[in-house]
Design a protein around this motif. Structure first.
Motif, PDB file in Angstrom:
ATOM      1  N   ILE A 276       1.498   0.699   6.859  1.00  9.87           N
ATOM      2  CA  ILE A 276       0.086   1.067   7.000  1.00  9.87           C
ATOM      3  C   ILE A 276      -0.350   1.250   8.457  1.00  9.87           C
ATOM      4  CG2 ILE A 276      -0.685   0.157   4.778  1.00  9.87           C
ATOM      5  CD1 ILE A 276      -1.478  -2.419   6.133  1.00  9.87           C
TER       6      ILE A 276
ATOM      7  N   TYR B  59      -6.522   4.006   5.750  1.00 14.78           N
ATOM      8  CA  TYR B  59      -6.517   3.662   4.328  1.00 14.78           C
ATOM      9  C   TYR B  59      -7.767   2.847   4.004  1.00 14.78           C
ATOM     10  CZ  TYR B  59      -1.584   4.971   4.451  1.00 14.78           C
ATOM     11  OH  TYR B  59      -0.408   5.659   4.616  1.00 14.78           O
TER      12      TYR B  59
ATOM     13  N   ASP C 155      -1.157  10.361   3.164  1.00 12.97           N
ATOM     14  CA  ASP C 155      -2.166   9.848   2.241  1.00 12.97           C
ATOM     15  C   ASP C 155      -3.297   9.127   2.964  1.00 12.97           C
ATOM     16  OD1 ASP C 155      -0.490   7.803   3.042  1.00 12.97           O
ATOM     17  OD2 ASP C 155      -0.245   6.938   1.056  1.00 12.97           O
ATOM     18  N   GLU C 156      -3.326   9.245   4.296  1.00 10.99           N
ATOM     19  CA  GLU C 156      -4.433   8.659   5.041  1.00 10.99           C
ATOM     20  C   GLU C 156      -5.650   9.581   4.982  1.00 10.99           C
ATOM     21  OE1 GLU C 156      -2.958   5.839   8.511  1.00 10.99           O
ATOM     22  OE2 GLU C 156      -2.251   7.895   8.797  1.00 10.99           O
TER      23      GLU C 156
END
Length: 155
Positions: free
Chosen positions: A30, A110, A146-147
């Motif tokens: 992350i 995220y 996917d951020e």
């Protein structure tokens, strides 16, 4: 006795603690990892939070253009989350952007709701070609990122 949490400019002596905190997030996928050497070279871009001399949070600014900086490496140590330390770090970084005369602050995250609570809006990643060509080109998630991109205008 209650110890006050202090946000301050990072120093070279903070590199090892910064490295450990960032590596913990990087191991979970992350946050991008940062080498000790990169942290040492970029120490002036970091703000840290400390509790009684213990580093408990960090964040940095990366200039992406004349009018844009990115908040990077924003993290809080376990046991300290939910105490508004992240918000204090973001405000310190925004103040630094203001001091530098930079009107736009972005992040890829995220934790969208956290940034929204701190005055950021969701935007399309593609409006940041500076980011794409600076970092994303080397990211393993480049084709399946996917951020979420967020932006706060301060100027």
């Amino acid at each position: 006795m209650s110890v006050t949490i202090v946000c301050r400019q990072a120093h070279t002596a903070d590199v090892e603690a910064l490295y450990e905190l960032i590596q913990g997030y990087a191991a979970k996928g992350i946050m991008l990892p940062r080498s000790r050497e990169a942290l040492t070279r970029g120490i002036d871009s970091f703000v840290v939070a400390e509790d009684g001399g213990k580093l408990i949070g960090c964040g940095s600014l990366c200039r992406l253009g004349n009018d844009l900086v990115e908040i990077r490496s924003l993290g809080i140590a376990e046991g300290y989350k939910g105490q508004r330390i992240g918000s204090r770090l973001v405000e310190a970084l925004i103040q630094e952007a203001r001091t530098q005369g930079i009107p736009k602050v972005m992040a890829l995250t995220y934790e969208v709701s956290f940034f929204q609570k701190n005055g950021f809006e969701i935007v399309d990643k593609e409006i940041f070609p500076e980011k794409v060509w600076t970092d994303c080109v080397n990211c393993p998630k480049q084709q399946c990122c996917d951020e979420i991109a967020v932006l706060r205008k301060i100027g």
